[in-house]
Design a protein around this motif. Structure first.
Motif, PDB file in Angstrom:
ATOM      1  N   ASP A 271       5.063 -11.554   4.387  1.00  0.00           N
ATOM      2  CA  ASP A 271       3.937 -11.472   5.316  1.00  0.00           C
ATOM      3  C   ASP A 271       4.137 -12.330   6.555  1.00  0.00           C
ATOM      4  OD1 ASP A 271       2.056  -9.806   3.617  1.00  0.00           O
ATOM      5  OD2 ASP A 271       2.484 -11.465   2.253  1.00  0.00           O
TER       6      ASP A 271
ATOM      7  N   ARG B  53      -1.440 -19.011  -6.471  1.00  0.00           N
ATOM      8  CA  ARG B  53      -2.410 -18.034  -5.963  1.00  0.00           C
ATOM      9  C   ARG B  53      -3.565 -17.826  -6.936  1.00  0.00           C
ATOM     10  NH1 ARG B  53       2.076 -15.128  -4.788  1.00  0.00           N
ATOM     11  NH2 ARG B  53       2.735 -15.396  -2.633  1.00  0.00           N
TER      12      ARG B  53
ATOM     13  N   TYR C  51      -3.314  -9.589   4.351  1.00  0.00           N
ATOM     14  CA  TYR C  51      -2.490 -10.686   3.846  1.00  0.00           C
ATOM     15  C   TYR C  51      -1.612 -11.305   4.929  1.00  0.00           C
ATOM     16  CZ  TYR C  51      -3.956  -9.190  -0.784  1.00  0.00           C
ATOM     17  OH  TYR C  51      -4.709  -8.873  -1.887  1.00  0.00           O
TER      18      TYR C  51
ATOM     19  N   ARG D 251       1.774 -11.969  -2.405  1.00  0.00           N
ATOM     20  CA  ARG D 251       1.164 -11.937  -1.081  1.00  0.00           C
ATOM     21  C   ARG D 251      -0.084 -12.803  -1.087  1.00  0.00           C
ATOM     22  NH1 ARG D 251       0.273  -5.514  -1.308  1.00  0.00           N
ATOM     23  NH2 ARG D 251       2.519  -5.755  -1.419  1.00  0.00           N
ATOM     24  N   CYS D 252      -0.338 -13.516  -0.091  1.00  0.00           N
ATOM     25  CA  CYS D 252       0.394 -13.674   1.156  1.00  0.00           C
ATOM     26  C   CYS D 252       1.590 -14.618   0.937  1.00  0.00           C
ATOM     27  CB  CYS D 252      -0.541 -14.245   2.221  1.00  0.00           C
ATOM     28  SG  CYS D 252       0.223 -14.798   3.738  1.00  0.00           S
TER      29      CYS D 252
END
Length: 351
Positions: free
Chosen positions: A116, A55, A19, A90-91
Motif C-alpha cells: 500500500d 493489526r 488501505y 493491509r495496510c
C-alpha cells in the motif's frame, strides 16, 4: 525478474484505496478521534505473522523490515526471503534501503502492486548501513533524496504512495529544509524519529523538533520514538499535532499496545503461536518475539528457561508444561489476558 508468485497470492495491480496509508493518515483523526496507529519497521521482526498480529490489536499501518533494494532487484533468493504477503496484509508499507535512483525505480516496479506504500529509509543509524550510504547517511544528501522521490513520483504518480523516514539534525533548520525539499519533490508523508543519528535510545525523543517539522510542511507527519502505550500515543500527538504515531520497540514488547493493554495479554501470545506456525518463521525469531512478549508478564526465571530451549519442538513442549496453551479451534482460544499457569504454585513465579 519477478517476485515469487507463491508469495503474492494473485493480489494483482489494484489496491483498495481505503488501505492507502495517505488516506488513513488524512482521515483517522476525523473518523476515530485519534492519530493513526503505526507499527514501524524492525530488522528481522516485522515479518508477516507479526504484522497480522499487530493489526488484530488496532494497528492501522504496519511496515515490513527494511529491504535492501540492491539485493532485492538482483537476487532471486533475496526476493524469496525478504518479502512475503497475502490478501490480509493491509495496510502494509514496505521500507527500502537505497541510495540511487536506478535501484529504487527497479525496486518500486517489482513491488508496488503488492503493497500500500513504500517508505524510503533515511533514518537507520546502524553503522554498516551508514557506511553503505543508506539509512541515516541520506540525511546529509537532501538533493539525492529529493531526486529519488521525484523520480518515483514522475513515473508512478498516485499509483505509489511514498514516505520518507528521517531523523533530526542537531540544527533543526537543516531538518526543516530537508523536509521541505522532499515535500516539494512529491513525497506523500514524512515520518520523523525525534533523535539525531547519534542520540542513544535511552535519551528522550525531541517532541518539540517533531512539532516544528509538522508546522513547516503541508503533508502528513508521523512521530516516531518513545511510544510504549496507547496513552503515550495520545500524549505525543497532543504535543506535536502529528497525524500518526509510530511504535517499534514498544510493539515488539507488547503487540497489543494500541488496543490499550499495558503488557502483552495471553491472547496475543496464543495468536502469535498460531500465526507463526501457520505462516512459518525461523525458530530463533519466534523465540525472540515470545521472549519480548513474556518479559514483564512472567518471571525472568521463566523467560530465561524459555530462551534456553534449542528447537521449536522443545519450546512448544516447554510452553505446554508451564501453561495451558490453547490452539486455534480450541474453546477459549486467544481470549485470556493473564497467563493460564498449568500448576497453581507456578503463579508464585510471576513478577
Amino acid at each position: 525478474m519477478s517476485i515469487p508468485e507463491f508469495n503474492l497470492l494473485s493480489l494483482g495491480d489494484h489496491r483498495n484505496p481505503l488501505y492507502n496509508p495517505l488516506h488513513i493518515l488524512q482521515t483517522t483523526w476525523e473518523t476515530k478521534g485519534r492519530p493513526a496507529y503505526i507499527i514501524g519497521p524492525m530488522v528481522r521482526y516485522s515479518k508477516l505473522p507479526f504484522r497480522e498480529l499487530c493489526r488484530h490489536f488496532n494497528a492501522d499501518i504496519v511496515y515490513t523490515p527494511m529491504i535492501l533494494a540492491r539485493e532485492f532487484v538482483r537476487n532471486e533468493v533475496a526476493r524469496y526471503s525478504d518479502f512475503t504477503t497475502n490478501e490480509l496484509d493491509r495496510c502494509v508499507v514496505v521500507q527500502v534501503g537505497v541510495n540511487n535512483v536506478e535501484d529504487l525505480l527497479k525496486f518500486v516496479e517489482m513491488i508496488y502492486p503488492y503493497v500500500d506504500g513504500i517508505g524510503l529509509n533515511c533514518g537507520c543509524p546502524i553503522k554498516e548501513q551508514v557506511r553503505e550510504g543508506i539509512g541515516a547517511a541520506l540525511m546529509l544528501e537532501p538533493e539525492l533524496v529529493a531526486e529519488m522521490v521525484a523520480a518515483v513520483k514522475r513515473k508512478y504518480g498516485d499509483k505509489v504512495t511514498l514516505e520518507t523516514k528521517i531523523r533530526i539534525h542537531k540544527d533543526i533548520n537543516e531538518t526543516i529544509a530537508f523536509a521541505k525539499k522532499v515535500e516539494a519533490a512529491g513525497v506523500d508523508y514524512i515520518t520523523v524519529h525525534g533523535r539525531t543519528k547519534t542520540t542513544r535510545s535511552s535519551q528522550p525523543a525531541n517532541w518539540d523538533a517533531i512539532k516544528t517539522i509538522k508546522q513547516n510542511v503541508s503533508c502528513p507527519v508521523v512521530a516516531n520514538g518513545d511510544c510504549f502505550t496507547v496513552e503515550d500515543a495520545q500524549a505525543i500527538a497532543d504535543l506535536t499535532g502529528v497525524d500518526g504515531i509510530m511504535a517499534a520497540r514498544g510493539a515488539l514488547a507488547n503487540p497489543a499496545m494500541f488496543a490499550g493493554y499495558d503488557k502483552t495479554p495471553w491472547m496475543a501470545i496464543e495468536r502469535f503461536w498460531d500465526l507463526a506456525t501457520s505462516y512459518g518463521l525461523p525458530f530463533r525469531i519466534i523465540q525472540h518475539h515470545l521472549s519480548q512478549m513474556l518479559d514483564g508478564v512472567v518471571s525472568r526465571k521463566l523467560v530465561k528457561e524459555m530462551n534456553e530451549t534449542s528447537s521449536l519442538v522443545e519450546m512448544i513442549d516447554w510452553f505446554d508444561n508451564h501453561f495451558i496453551l490453547k490452539r486455534n479451534g480450541d474453546q477459549g482460544f486467544a481470549t485470556l489476558v493473564e497467563p493460564p499457569f498449568r500448576i497453581v504454585r507456578e503463579t508464585a513465579a510471576r513478577i
